[in-house]
Enzyme design. Structure first.
Site, short mmCIF file in Angstrom:
data_model
loop_
_atom_site.label_atom_id
_atom_site.label_comp_id
_atom_site.label_asym_id
_atom_site.label_seq_id
_atom_site.Cartn_x
_atom_site.Cartn_y
_atom_site.Cartn_z
N HIS A 36 -9.33 9.23 2.94
CA HIS A 36 -9.06 8.18 3.52
C HIS A 36 -9.67 8.24 4.91
CE1 HIS A 36 -5.58 8.20 0.63
NE2 HIS A 36 -6.17 6.86 0.55
N GLY A 37 -10.05 7.02 5.66
CA GLY A 37 -10.80 7.01 6.94
C GLY A 37 -12.23 7.36 6.86
N ASP A 65 0.78 -1.17 -0.03
CA ASP A 65 -0.19 -0.15 -0.03
C ASP A 65 0.96 1.16 0.05
OD1 ASP A 65 -2.28 1.19 0.05
OD2 ASP A 65 -2.90 1.11 2.05
N HIS A 66 0.28 2.24 0.01
CA HIS A 66 0.88 3.63 -0.09
C HIS A 66 2.39 3.85 0.37
CE1 HIS A 66 -3.74 4.63 0.25
NE2 HIS A 66 -3.02 5.71 -0.70
N GLU A 81 -4.01 8.55 5.91
CA GLU A 81 -3.17 7.43 5.50
C GLU A 81 -2.40 6.89 6.57
OE1 GLU A 81 -1.60 8.49 1.75
OE2 GLU A 81 -3.32 8.60 0.56
N HIS A 120 -9.38 4.42 -3.61
CA HIS A 120 -8.96 4.78 -2.14
C HIS A 120 -9.86 5.43 -1.35
CE1 HIS A 120 -4.20 4.41 -3.55
NE2 HIS A 120 -5.09 3.58 -3.76
N ASN A 140 -9.83 -0.29 -1.93
CA ASN A 140 -9.26 -0.35 -0.58
C ASN A 140 -10.11 -0.47 0.58
OD1 ASN A 140 -6.82 -0.39 -2.00
ND2 ASN A 140 -6.02 1.45 -0.97
N ILE A 141 -10.09 -1.24 1.36
CA ILE A 141 -10.89 -1.17 2.50
C ILE A 141 -10.12 -1.57 3.86
CG2 ILE A 141 -13.01 -2.11 3.73
CD1 ILE A 141 -13.77 -3.09 0.89
ZN LIG Z 1 -4.43 7.02 -1.53
#
Ligand SMILES: [Zn+2]
Length: 357
Positions: free
Chosen positions: A223-224, A104-105, A177, A261, A283-284
């Site tokens: 994100h989140g 990931d990232h 993230e 994302h 993405n989860i």
């Molecule tokens: Zn991202």
């Protein structure tokens, strides 16, 4: 329908999996894992749903996998990812489904992490004739476009001979993230949260001659989990990007492999719309972290004395069966599987595994 050998898929098989998802109008959940327990829960959920799945490690997840006690944190981030990859390579085929193995990232400061993983990947390729990971990700969306594409091109040049794919990020996805705490500024102009199709075209021009890659474009995703309503999701950005690249390169209707994302907490209609525009991966992380912990919290609150005493001081009842970590970690896994059942359903990938029986 194309059929693949169960287990970790790479190279041509990976492309077959992605193409099948895009053609079939479904996407695969990409689940962040940090332990053998969470990896096994993902494999179990995929098998139960007869669906293929993407397993990914953030640098923090990889470090946790190796152990927080390992003194050299950078080494732990590298070795933890490698150890988790071996775990998946060994077990995935026995669950009878296909798994994409991904990291990931990785922002600018984590480029050395990706390079170190490629050192391991090259050694693994020499030995096994296939790569250790199906793909890696570079998130240089906070840097200039020039730096972003130059670095992605350099890394993709290393990955292409290994039959690997690169995921890139364009535009800034809001929120938090792993390792990057970015507070949402609600008063700010949110135009930077939306990737321009021209930027996606520029990336395609630059990277497609080198190897295969996928794009996380920002279309208002965060994100989140945040209070809804702050940012408007605009999946049509994905549609417009596909159309522009398709036209310029005479490359058909959906030439781009897109990833989503910050999908936790998104409205289901917007997810379906995005998947229709060629998103094959979502993405989860946040929702599954909650599912895992929720089950443990519930068990502890239902059996508080078992977490205070080994034997009940009043009734002499032994609590070993309750505080044995396998008891509550299994409940956590089961709740994670239940949340993943929903994800496979929402993304349309339930029953769509390409693995031969
Ligand atoms: Zn991202």
């Amino acid at each position: 329908m194309a059929q693949l050998k169960p287990g970790v898929v790479t190279g041509k098989d990976y492309l077959t999996l992605v193409a099948a998802a895009k053609a079939g109008g479904y996407a695969l959940p990409a689940v962040n894992v940090a332990s053998s327990s969470t990896i096994n829960a993902v494999l179990e959920a995929a098998a139960k749903n007869n669906a293929d799945v993407i397993i990914q490690l953030s640098n923090g997840g990889a470090q946790f996998y190796a152990g927080q006690g390992l003194k050299d944190g950078f080494k732990a981030k590298v070795l933890g990812a490698v150890a988790a990859a071996y775990h998946v390579h060994l077990l995935a085929e026995h669950y009878g489904i296909c798994v994409v193995l991904h990291t990931d990232h990785a922002n600018k400061s984590l480029i050395p992490w990706v390079d170190a993983l490629l050192d391991h990947g090259e050694a693994y390729f020499k030995q096994h004739g296939k790569p250790l990971f199906s793909s890696h990700m570079l998130d240089l969306s906070e840097e200039s476009m020039e730096f972003n594409l130059n670095e992605c091109a350099r890394v993709l040049q290393r990955m292409a001979p290994l039959d690997m794919s690169l995921e890139i990020e364009l535009g800034v996805t809001g929120g938090e993230e792993d390792g990057i705490g970015k507070e949402m500024d609600e008063s700010a102009d949110n135009s930077h949260l939306y990737t321009q199709p021209e930027d996606v075209l520029q990336a395609y021009d630059r990277l497609s001659p080198i190897g295969h890659f996928s794009v996380a474009a920002s279309f208002g995703n965060v994100h989140g989990v945040y209070k809804p309503g702050n940012v408007q999701l605009r999946p049509e950005i994905l549609k417009n990007s596909q159309a522009l690249v398709g036209k310029q390169h005479n490359a058909g209707a959906k030439p781009l492999n897109l990833v989503f994302h910050g999908g936790s907490g998104s409205e289901k209609e917007k997810i379906t719309e995005a998947v229709g525009y060629g998103v094959f991966k979502m993405n989860i992380d946040t929702d599954l972290q909650f599912a895992y912990s929720e089950a443990i919290g519930k068990f502890v609150s239902q059996n508080p004395k078992a977490f205070l005493y080994q034997v009940d001081p009043e009734t002499d009842k032994p609590y070993k069966k309750f505080y044995d970590p396998r008891k509550y970690l299994r409940l956590a896994e089961e709740n994670m599987v239940a949340r993943l059942n929903e994800a496979f359903q929402d993304l349309g990938s339930k029953g769509k595994s390409l693995a031969t029986a």
